[in-house]
Design an enzyme around this catalytic site. Structure first.
Site, PDB file in Angstrom:
ATOM      1  N   CYS A 113       0.822  -1.222   0.000  1.00  0.00           N
ATOM      2  CA  CYS A 113       0.000   0.000   0.000  1.00  0.00           C
ATOM      3  C   CYS A 113       0.852   1.266   0.000  1.00  0.00           C
ATOM      4  O   CYS A 113       0.320   2.369  -0.131  1.00  0.00           O
ATOM      5  CB  CYS A 113      -0.925   0.002   1.202  1.00  0.00           C
ATOM      6  SG  CYS A 113      -2.017  -1.413   1.254  1.00  0.00           S
ATOM      7  N   HIS A 237      -2.656   7.066   3.557  1.00  0.00           N
ATOM      8  CA  HIS A 237      -3.188   5.810   3.033  1.00  0.00           C
ATOM      9  C   HIS A 237      -4.505   5.511   3.754  1.00  0.00           C
ATOM     10  O   HIS A 237      -4.622   5.741   4.957  1.00  0.00           O
ATOM     11  CB  HIS A 237      -2.175   4.680   3.261  1.00  0.00           C
ATOM     12  CG  HIS A 237      -2.746   3.320   2.986  1.00  0.00           C
ATOM     13  ND1 HIS A 237      -3.434   3.042   1.822  1.00  0.00           N
ATOM     14  CD2 HIS A 237      -2.758   2.170   3.711  1.00  0.00           C
ATOM     15  CE1 HIS A 237      -3.825   1.774   1.849  1.00  0.00           C
ATOM     16  NE2 HIS A 237      -3.438   1.230   2.982  1.00  0.00           N
ATOM     17  N   ASN A 267     -10.336   0.102   1.342  1.00  0.00           N
ATOM     18  CA  ASN A 267      -8.875   0.097   1.198  1.00  0.00           C
ATOM     19  C   ASN A 267      -8.522  -0.323  -0.230  1.00  0.00           C
ATOM     20  O   ASN A 267      -8.726  -1.473  -0.608  1.00  0.00           O
ATOM     21  CB  ASN A 267      -8.265  -0.875   2.215  1.00  0.00           C
ATOM     22  CG  ASN A 267      -6.741  -0.881   2.163  1.00  0.00           C
ATOM     23  OD1 ASN A 267      -6.130  -0.367   1.223  1.00  0.00           O
ATOM     24  ND2 ASN A 267      -6.124  -1.470   3.162  1.00  0.00           N
TER      25      ASN A 267
HETATM   26  O1  UT7 Z   1      -3.574  -1.492   3.969  1.00  0.00           O
HETATM   27  C1  UT7 Z   1      -2.619  -1.676   4.947  1.00  0.00           C
HETATM   28  C2  UT7 Z   1      -2.782  -2.789   5.865  1.00  0.00           C
HETATM   29  N1  UT7 Z   1      -4.044  -2.974   6.540  1.00  0.00           N
HETATM   30  C3  UT7 Z   1      -4.371  -2.294   7.635  1.00  0.00           C
HETATM   31  O2  UT7 Z   1      -3.805  -1.319   7.995  1.00  0.00           O
HETATM   32  C4  UT7 Z   1      -5.512  -2.835   8.478  1.00  0.00           C
HETATM   33  C5  UT7 Z   1      -5.230  -2.623   9.933  1.00  0.00           C
HETATM   34  N2  UT7 Z   1      -6.186  -3.242  10.817  1.00  0.00           N
HETATM   35  C6  UT7 Z   1      -7.479  -2.860  10.928  1.00  0.00           C
HETATM   36  O3  UT7 Z   1      -7.921  -1.962  10.241  1.00  0.00           O
HETATM   37  C7  UT7 Z   1      -8.338  -3.521  11.985  1.00  0.00           C
HETATM   38  O4  UT7 Z   1      -7.532  -4.314  12.819  1.00  0.00           O
HETATM   39  C8  UT7 Z   1      -9.472  -4.405  11.363  1.00  0.00           C
HETATM   40  C9  UT7 Z   1     -10.524  -3.519  10.734  1.00  0.00           C
HETATM   41  C10 UT7 Z   1      -8.888  -5.383  10.375  1.00  0.00           C
HETATM   42  C11 UT7 Z   1     -10.167  -5.201  12.484  1.00  0.00           C
HETATM   43  O5  UT7 Z   1     -10.670  -4.313  13.465  1.00  0.00           O
HETATM   44  P1  UT7 Z   1     -10.390  -4.582  15.003  1.00  0.00           P
HETATM   45  O6  UT7 Z   1     -11.060  -3.511  15.744  1.00  0.00           O
HETATM   46  O7  UT7 Z   1      -8.898  -4.722  15.170  1.00  0.00           O
HETATM   47  O8  UT7 Z   1     -11.140  -5.931  15.237  1.00  0.00           O
HETATM   48  P2  UT7 Z   1     -10.548  -7.306  15.810  1.00  0.00           P
HETATM   49  O9  UT7 Z   1      -9.719  -7.982  14.791  1.00  0.00           O
HETATM   50  O10 UT7 Z   1      -9.973  -7.058  17.172  1.00  0.00           O
HETATM   51  O11 UT7 Z   1     -11.866  -8.141  16.015  1.00  0.00           O
HETATM   52  C12 UT7 Z   1     -12.839  -7.781  16.996  1.00  0.00           C
HETATM   53  C13 UT7 Z   1     -14.009  -8.746  16.901  1.00  0.00           C
HETATM   54  C14 UT7 Z   1     -13.578 -10.203  16.839  1.00  0.00           C
HETATM   55  O12 UT7 Z   1     -14.552 -10.964  17.520  1.00  0.00           O
HETATM   56  P3  UT7 Z   1     -14.286 -11.457  19.037  1.00  0.00           P
HETATM   57  O13 UT7 Z   1     -13.007 -12.239  18.999  1.00  0.00           O
HETATM   58  O14 UT7 Z   1     -14.136 -10.186  19.842  1.00  0.00           O
HETATM   59  O15 UT7 Z   1     -15.487 -12.228  19.354  1.00  0.00           O
HETATM   60  C15 UT7 Z   1     -13.676 -10.532  15.359  1.00  0.00           C
HETATM   61  O16 UT7 Z   1     -13.927 -11.884  15.134  1.00  0.00           O
HETATM   62  O17 UT7 Z   1     -14.730  -8.484  15.696  1.00  0.00           O
HETATM   63  C16 UT7 Z   1     -14.862  -9.696  14.956  1.00  0.00           C
HETATM   64  N3  UT7 Z   1     -14.869  -9.359  13.533  1.00  0.00           N
HETATM   65  C17 UT7 Z   1     -15.977  -8.987  12.890  1.00  0.00           C
HETATM   66  N4  UT7 Z   1     -17.248  -8.847  13.294  1.00  0.00           N
HETATM   67  C18 UT7 Z   1     -18.156  -8.462  12.383  1.00  0.00           C
HETATM   68  C19 UT7 Z   1     -13.822  -9.335  12.679  1.00  0.00           C
HETATM   69  N5  UT7 Z   1     -14.235  -8.947  11.466  1.00  0.00           N
HETATM   70  C20 UT7 Z   1     -15.576  -8.731  11.567  1.00  0.00           C
HETATM   71  C21 UT7 Z   1     -16.567  -8.324  10.665  1.00  0.00           C
HETATM   72  N6  UT7 Z   1     -17.843  -8.189  11.094  1.00  0.00           N
HETATM   73  N7  UT7 Z   1     -16.289  -8.048   9.368  1.00  0.00           N
END
Ligand code: UT7
Length: 312
Positions: A113, A237, A267
Protein backbone atom coordinates in the site's frame (compact mmCIF):
# COMPACT_ATOMS: atom_id res chain seq x y z
CA UNK A 1 21.64 19.80 -17.59
CA UNK A 2 23.07 21.76 -14.66
CA UNK A 3 22.15 21.28 -11.01
CA UNK A 4 19.45 19.03 -9.61
CA UNK A 5 16.01 19.20 -11.19
CA UNK A 6 12.96 19.20 -8.99
CA UNK A 7 9.46 17.87 -9.56
CA UNK A 8 5.95 19.30 -9.56
CA UNK A 9 2.65 17.44 -9.65
CA UNK A 10 0.77 18.93 -12.58
CA UNK A 11 -2.53 17.04 -12.48
CA UNK A 12 -4.30 13.98 -11.14
CA UNK A 13 -7.08 11.70 -12.33
CA UNK A 14 -8.87 8.64 -11.00
CA UNK A 15 -10.89 5.65 -12.15
CA UNK A 16 -13.11 3.36 -10.08
CA UNK A 17 -15.33 0.50 -11.20
CA UNK A 18 -19.05 1.25 -11.57
CA UNK A 19 -20.18 -1.57 -9.32
CA UNK A 20 -20.86 -0.37 -5.75
CA UNK A 21 -20.83 -2.90 -2.92
CA UNK A 22 -22.40 -1.51 0.27
CA UNK A 23 -21.94 -2.80 3.80
CA UNK A 24 -25.50 -4.11 3.67
CA UNK A 25 -24.69 -6.03 0.47
CA UNK A 26 -21.84 -7.75 2.35
CA UNK A 27 -23.99 -8.34 5.44
CA UNK A 28 -26.39 -10.30 3.23
CA UNK A 29 -23.77 -13.03 2.69
CA UNK A 30 -21.32 -12.59 5.59
CA UNK A 31 -21.63 -12.70 9.39
CA UNK A 32 -21.18 -8.94 9.70
CA UNK A 33 -23.19 -5.73 10.00
CA UNK A 34 -23.12 -2.21 8.60
CA UNK A 35 -22.71 -0.98 12.19
CA UNK A 36 -19.58 -3.10 12.83
CA UNK A 37 -17.91 -2.14 9.55
CA UNK A 38 -18.73 1.55 9.95
CA UNK A 39 -17.61 1.74 13.56
CA UNK A 40 -14.42 -0.34 13.21
CA UNK A 41 -13.24 0.87 9.79
CA UNK A 42 -15.17 3.96 8.63
CA UNK A 43 -16.05 2.17 5.38
CA UNK A 44 -19.62 2.47 4.05
CA UNK A 45 -19.15 1.14 0.53
CA UNK A 46 -16.48 0.14 -1.99
CA UNK A 47 -16.18 -0.31 -5.76
CA UNK A 48 -15.32 -3.69 -7.26
CA UNK A 49 -14.57 -4.86 -10.77
CA UNK A 50 -12.44 -4.09 -13.78
CA UNK A 51 -8.85 -5.07 -14.37
CA UNK A 52 -5.75 -3.41 -13.02
CA UNK A 53 -4.60 -2.28 -16.48
CA UNK A 54 -7.94 -0.86 -17.63
CA UNK A 55 -8.46 1.10 -14.39
CA UNK A 56 -4.87 2.36 -14.57
CA UNK A 57 -5.25 3.46 -18.20
CA UNK A 58 -8.52 5.24 -17.45
CA UNK A 59 -7.00 7.14 -14.51
CA UNK A 60 -3.87 7.91 -16.55
CA UNK A 61 -5.90 9.22 -19.45
CA UNK A 62 -7.83 11.58 -17.10
CA UNK A 63 -4.60 12.89 -15.58
CA UNK A 64 -3.16 13.53 -19.06
CA UNK A 65 -6.33 15.28 -20.16
CA UNK A 66 -6.37 17.53 -17.09
CA UNK A 67 -2.71 18.42 -17.65
CA UNK A 68 -3.53 19.30 -21.27
CA UNK A 69 -0.95 16.75 -22.42
CA UNK A 70 -0.95 14.05 -25.08
CA UNK A 71 0.30 10.49 -24.72
CA UNK A 72 3.49 11.33 -26.65
CA UNK A 73 4.47 13.92 -24.02
CA UNK A 74 5.18 11.21 -21.42
CA UNK A 75 8.81 10.03 -20.94
CA UNK A 76 8.28 7.22 -18.40
CA UNK A 77 5.28 5.26 -17.09
CA UNK A 78 5.42 3.95 -13.52
CA UNK A 79 2.60 1.67 -12.35
CA UNK A 80 2.53 1.00 -8.60
CA UNK A 81 0.51 -2.13 -7.93
CA UNK A 82 0.36 -5.30 -5.86
CA UNK A 83 -2.26 -6.87 -8.13
CA UNK A 84 -0.75 -6.95 -11.63
CA UNK A 85 -2.88 -8.40 -14.43
CA UNK A 86 -0.29 -11.18 -14.87
CA UNK A 87 3.09 -12.24 -13.52
CA UNK A 88 4.57 -11.22 -16.89
CA UNK A 89 4.53 -8.89 -18.66
CA UNK A 90 4.33 -5.93 -16.32
CA UNK A 91 0.89 -4.32 -16.15
CA UNK A 92 2.66 -1.14 -17.26
CA UNK A 93 3.16 -2.75 -20.69
CA UNK A 94 -0.60 -3.11 -21.17
CA UNK A 95 -1.26 0.39 -19.80
CA UNK A 96 1.38 1.82 -22.14
CA UNK A 97 -0.33 0.19 -25.10
CA UNK A 98 -3.85 1.22 -24.00
CA UNK A 99 -2.74 4.85 -23.61
CA UNK A 100 -0.72 4.88 -26.83
CA UNK A 101 2.47 6.07 -25.14
CA UNK A 102 5.70 6.19 -27.14
CA UNK A 103 8.28 3.39 -26.72
CA UNK A 104 9.39 4.92 -23.43
CA UNK A 105 10.30 3.12 -20.21
CA UNK A 106 7.32 1.48 -18.52
CA UNK A 107 7.48 -0.69 -15.42
CA UNK A 108 5.58 -1.93 -12.36
CA UNK A 109 6.59 -1.22 -8.79
CA UNK A 110 5.34 -3.25 -5.82
CA UNK A 111 5.67 -1.75 -2.35
CA UNK A 112 2.29 -2.85 -0.99
CA UNK A 113 0.00 0.00 0.00
CA UNK A 114 3.06 2.31 0.07
CA UNK A 115 3.44 1.82 -3.70
CA UNK A 116 2.29 5.30 -4.71
CA UNK A 117 4.74 6.90 -2.26
CA UNK A 118 7.61 4.77 -3.53
CA UNK A 119 6.55 5.66 -7.09
CA UNK A 120 6.65 9.35 -6.25
CA UNK A 121 10.21 9.14 -4.95
CA UNK A 122 11.39 6.93 -7.84
CA UNK A 123 9.82 9.44 -10.25
CA UNK A 124 11.70 12.29 -8.57
CA UNK A 125 14.91 10.30 -9.15
CA UNK A 126 14.05 9.73 -12.82
CA UNK A 127 13.38 13.44 -13.26
CA UNK A 128 16.69 14.28 -11.57
CA UNK A 129 18.45 12.14 -14.16
CA UNK A 130 16.69 13.56 -17.21
CA UNK A 131 13.01 12.58 -17.63
CA UNK A 132 10.75 15.59 -18.24
CA UNK A 133 7.30 14.11 -17.66
CA UNK A 134 6.29 10.96 -15.84
CA UNK A 135 2.90 9.34 -15.56
CA UNK A 136 2.65 7.66 -12.16
CA UNK A 137 -0.35 5.42 -11.50
CA UNK A 138 -1.28 3.80 -8.19
CA UNK A 139 -3.74 1.00 -8.92
CA UNK A 140 -5.04 -2.16 -7.30
CA UNK A 141 -7.84 -4.66 -7.71
CA UNK A 142 -7.69 -6.29 -4.28
CA UNK A 143 -11.12 -7.83 -4.93
CA UNK A 144 -9.38 -10.38 -7.16
CA UNK A 145 -7.21 -11.71 -4.31
CA UNK A 146 -9.93 -11.58 -1.65
CA UNK A 147 -11.76 -14.54 -0.19
CA UNK A 148 -15.29 -13.14 -0.20
CA UNK A 149 -16.27 -15.62 2.53
CA UNK A 150 -13.63 -14.18 4.90
CA UNK A 151 -15.31 -11.32 6.79
CA UNK A 152 -12.02 -10.11 8.23
CA UNK A 153 -10.77 -9.09 4.77
CA UNK A 154 -13.85 -8.86 2.55
CA UNK A 155 -15.28 -5.84 4.38
CA UNK A 156 -12.05 -3.85 3.95
CA UNK A 157 -11.06 -3.98 0.30
CA UNK A 158 -12.01 -2.11 -2.86
CA UNK A 159 -10.69 -1.56 -6.39
CA UNK A 160 -9.51 1.67 -8.01
CA UNK A 161 -6.76 3.70 -9.64
CA UNK A 162 -5.31 7.17 -9.27
CA UNK A 163 -2.74 8.81 -11.52
CA UNK A 164 -0.59 11.93 -11.44
CA UNK A 165 1.47 13.69 -14.07
CA UNK A 166 4.86 14.58 -12.61
CA UNK A 167 6.86 17.26 -14.34
CA UNK A 168 10.44 18.49 -14.12
CA UNK A 169 10.95 21.97 -12.73
CA UNK A 170 14.12 24.02 -12.70
CA UNK A 171 14.94 25.39 -9.27
CA UNK A 172 13.55 24.19 -5.95
CA UNK A 173 11.56 20.98 -6.05
CA UNK A 174 7.95 20.89 -4.97
CA UNK A 175 8.92 17.64 -3.24
CA UNK A 176 10.35 19.22 -0.09
CA UNK A 177 11.21 15.99 1.70
CA UNK A 178 10.61 12.27 1.65
CA UNK A 179 11.51 9.08 3.44
CA UNK A 180 11.03 5.44 2.47
CA UNK A 181 11.08 2.56 4.96
CA UNK A 182 10.65 -1.19 5.02
CA UNK A 183 11.00 -3.87 7.69
CA UNK A 184 11.06 -7.22 5.91
CA UNK A 185 10.98 -9.11 9.20
CA UNK A 186 7.31 -8.04 9.41
CA UNK A 187 6.35 -9.45 6.00
CA UNK A 188 4.23 -12.17 7.68
CA UNK A 189 1.76 -9.52 8.88
CA UNK A 190 0.22 -9.07 5.43
CA UNK A 191 0.73 -11.35 2.47
CA UNK A 192 -0.78 -13.17 -0.48
CA UNK A 193 0.91 -16.23 -2.03
CA UNK A 194 0.66 -17.01 -5.74
CA UNK A 195 -2.88 -18.15 -6.44
CA UNK A 196 -3.93 -17.54 -2.84
CA UNK A 197 -5.92 -14.95 -0.93
CA UNK A 198 -4.92 -11.89 1.03
CA UNK A 199 -4.22 -12.54 4.71
CA UNK A 200 -3.34 -10.10 7.44
CA UNK A 201 -2.88 -9.70 11.16
CA UNK A 202 -5.10 -6.64 11.36
CA UNK A 203 -4.54 -5.75 15.00
CA UNK A 204 -0.76 -5.92 14.77
CA UNK A 205 -0.67 -3.85 11.58
CA UNK A 206 -3.00 -1.33 13.19
CA UNK A 207 -0.67 -0.86 16.15
CA UNK A 208 2.47 -0.64 14.05
CA UNK A 209 0.89 1.56 11.38
CA UNK A 210 -0.04 4.36 13.78
CA UNK A 211 3.47 4.40 15.25
CA UNK A 212 5.42 4.33 11.97
CA UNK A 213 3.14 6.81 10.20
CA UNK A 214 3.61 9.34 13.00
CA UNK A 215 7.40 8.78 13.13
CA UNK A 216 7.93 9.05 9.38
CA UNK A 217 5.54 12.00 9.03
CA UNK A 218 7.41 13.89 11.76
CA UNK A 219 10.69 13.06 10.04
CA UNK A 220 9.33 14.38 6.73
CA UNK A 221 8.10 17.60 8.39
CA UNK A 222 11.46 18.15 10.09
CA UNK A 223 13.40 17.45 6.88
CA UNK A 224 11.20 19.91 4.99
CA UNK A 225 11.71 22.51 7.73
CA UNK A 226 7.96 23.01 8.20
CA UNK A 227 5.53 22.51 11.08
CA UNK A 228 2.11 20.82 11.17
CA UNK A 229 0.40 24.20 10.98
CA UNK A 230 2.01 24.79 7.58
CA UNK A 231 0.32 21.66 6.22
CA UNK A 232 -2.91 22.41 4.36
CA UNK A 233 -3.89 18.76 4.04
CA UNK A 234 -2.77 15.38 5.35
CA UNK A 235 -3.20 12.80 2.56
CA UNK A 236 -2.82 9.39 4.22
CA UNK A 237 -3.19 5.81 3.03
CA UNK A 238 -6.80 4.76 3.56
CA UNK A 239 -6.77 1.45 5.45
CA UNK A 240 -8.94 2.29 8.43
CA UNK A 241 -10.50 5.57 9.50
CA UNK A 242 -9.41 4.90 13.08
CA UNK A 243 -5.75 4.64 11.99
CA UNK A 244 -6.10 7.95 10.12
CA UNK A 245 -7.72 9.58 13.16
CA UNK A 246 -5.15 8.21 15.62
CA UNK A 247 -2.22 9.33 13.44
CA UNK A 248 -3.83 12.74 12.81
CA UNK A 249 -4.41 13.29 16.53
CA UNK A 250 -0.83 12.42 17.42
CA UNK A 251 0.50 14.67 14.68
CA UNK A 252 -1.84 17.49 15.66
CA UNK A 253 -3.67 17.65 12.31
CA UNK A 254 -7.48 17.81 12.66
CA UNK A 255 -9.81 15.75 10.47
CA UNK A 256 -10.96 18.90 8.61
CA UNK A 257 -7.42 19.06 7.20
CA UNK A 258 -7.28 15.36 6.32
CA UNK A 259 -8.23 13.84 2.96
CA UNK A 260 -10.57 10.91 3.63
CA UNK A 261 -12.28 8.76 1.00
CA UNK A 262 -12.24 5.41 2.80
CA UNK A 263 -16.00 5.70 3.42
CA UNK A 264 -16.63 5.51 -0.34
CA UNK A 265 -13.82 3.29 -1.61
CA UNK A 266 -12.53 1.09 1.25
CA UNK A 267 -8.88 0.10 1.20
CA UNK A 268 -7.67 0.36 -2.41
CA UNK A 269 -3.98 -0.22 -1.56
CA UNK A 270 -1.68 1.60 -4.03
CA UNK A 271 -4.62 3.68 -5.30
CA UNK A 272 -5.78 5.05 -1.96
CA UNK A 273 -3.46 8.07 -1.68
CA UNK A 274 -4.07 9.39 -5.23
CA UNK A 275 -7.84 8.75 -4.78
CA UNK A 276 -7.75 10.87 -1.61
CA UNK A 277 -5.59 13.53 -3.29
CA UNK A 278 -7.90 13.78 -6.31
CA UNK A 279 -10.92 14.19 -4.05
CA UNK A 280 -9.23 16.98 -2.06
CA UNK A 281 -8.22 18.78 -5.26
CA UNK A 282 -11.58 18.34 -7.01
CA UNK A 283 -13.56 19.57 -3.99
CA UNK A 284 -11.37 22.69 -3.86
CA UNK A 285 -9.86 21.80 -0.49
CA UNK A 286 -6.34 21.81 -1.97
CA UNK A 287 -5.17 24.81 -3.93
CA UNK A 288 -2.08 25.72 -5.91
CA UNK A 289 0.84 26.29 -3.56
CA UNK A 290 -0.64 24.33 -0.62
CA UNK A 291 1.68 22.07 1.35
CA UNK A 292 0.57 18.45 1.57
CA UNK A 293 1.79 15.70 3.89
CA UNK A 294 1.55 12.23 2.33
CA UNK A 295 1.84 9.06 4.44
CA UNK A 296 1.64 5.47 3.26
CA UNK A 297 2.07 2.04 4.90
CA UNK A 298 1.32 -1.55 4.01
CA UNK A 299 2.66 -4.99 3.10
CA UNK A 300 6.39 -5.46 3.56
CA UNK A 301 5.96 -3.98 6.04
CA UNK A 302 6.65 -0.80 4.12
CA UNK A 303 5.96 2.81 5.01
CA UNK A 304 6.84 6.24 3.66
CA UNK A 305 6.07 9.93 4.02
CA UNK A 306 6.62 13.06 1.96
CA UNK A 307 5.96 16.78 2.09
CA UNK A 308 4.97 18.19 -1.28
CA UNK A 309 3.76 21.54 -2.55
CA UNK A 310 0.71 21.06 -4.76
CA UNK A 311 0.65 22.60 -8.24
CA UNK A 312 3.21 23.77 -10.73
O1 UT7 B 1 -3.57 -1.49 3.97
C1 UT7 B 1 -2.62 -1.68 4.95
C2 UT7 B 1 -2.78 -2.79 5.86
N1 UT7 B 1 -4.04 -2.97 6.54
C3 UT7 B 1 -4.37 -2.29 7.64
O2 UT7 B 1 -3.80 -1.32 8.00
C4 UT7 B 1 -5.51 -2.83 8.48
C5 UT7 B 1 -5.23 -2.62 9.93
N2 UT7 B 1 -6.19 -3.24 10.82
C6 UT7 B 1 -7.48 -2.86 10.93
O3 UT7 B 1 -7.92 -1.96 10.24
C7 UT7 B 1 -8.34 -3.52 11.99
O4 UT7 B 1 -7.53 -4.31 12.82
C8 UT7 B 1 -9.47 -4.41 11.36
C9 UT7 B 1 -10.52 -3.52 10.73
C10 UT7 B 1 -8.89 -5.38 10.38
C11 UT7 B 1 -10.17 -5.20 12.48
O5 UT7 B 1 -10.67 -4.31 13.47
P1 UT7 B 1 -10.39 -4.58 15.00
O6 UT7 B 1 -11.06 -3.51 15.74
O7 UT7 B 1 -8.90 -4.72 15.17
O8 UT7 B 1 -11.14 -5.93 15.24
P2 UT7 B 1 -10.55 -7.31 15.81
O9 UT7 B 1 -9.72 -7.98 14.79
O10 UT7 B 1 -9.97 -7.06 17.17
O11 UT7 B 1 -11.87 -8.14 16.01
C12 UT7 B 1 -12.84 -7.78 17.00
C13 UT7 B 1 -14.01 -8.75 16.90
C14 UT7 B 1 -13.58 -10.20 16.84
O12 UT7 B 1 -14.55 -10.96 17.52
P3 UT7 B 1 -14.29 -11.46 19.04
O13 UT7 B 1 -13.01 -12.24 19.00
O14 UT7 B 1 -14.14 -10.19 19.84
O15 UT7 B 1 -15.49 -12.23 19.35
C15 UT7 B 1 -13.68 -10.53 15.36
O16 UT7 B 1 -13.93 -11.88 15.13
O17 UT7 B 1 -14.73 -8.48 15.70
C16 UT7 B 1 -14.86 -9.70 14.96
N3 UT7 B 1 -14.87 -9.36 13.53
C17 UT7 B 1 -15.98 -8.99 12.89
N4 UT7 B 1 -17.25 -8.85 13.29
C18 UT7 B 1 -18.16 -8.46 12.38
C19 UT7 B 1 -13.82 -9.34 12.68
N5 UT7 B 1 -14.23 -8.95 11.47
C20 UT7 B 1 -15.58 -8.73 11.57
C21 UT7 B 1 -16.57 -8.32 10.66
N6 UT7 B 1 -17.84 -8.19 11.09
N7 UT7 B 1 -16.29 -8.05 9.37
Amino acid sequence: MSGPRGIALRSCGIAVPEKVLTNDDLAATLDTTDAWITERTGIKERRVGGTTSTLAAEAGSRALERAGLRAEDIDVLVVATTTPDAIAPATASTVQDLLGLRQVGAFDLNAGCSGFMYGLVVSAGLVATGADRILLVGVDTLSRITDWDDRKIAVLVGDGAGAVVIEAVEGPSNLLSHNLHSDGSLRHLLYCEHGGYLWMDGQEIFRKAVRVVVESAEQALADAGVGVDDIAMLVPHQANRRIIQAAGQRLGIPEERTAIVIDRYGNTSSASIPLALDDAVETGRVKDGDLLLFCGFGAGMSWASAVLRWGS
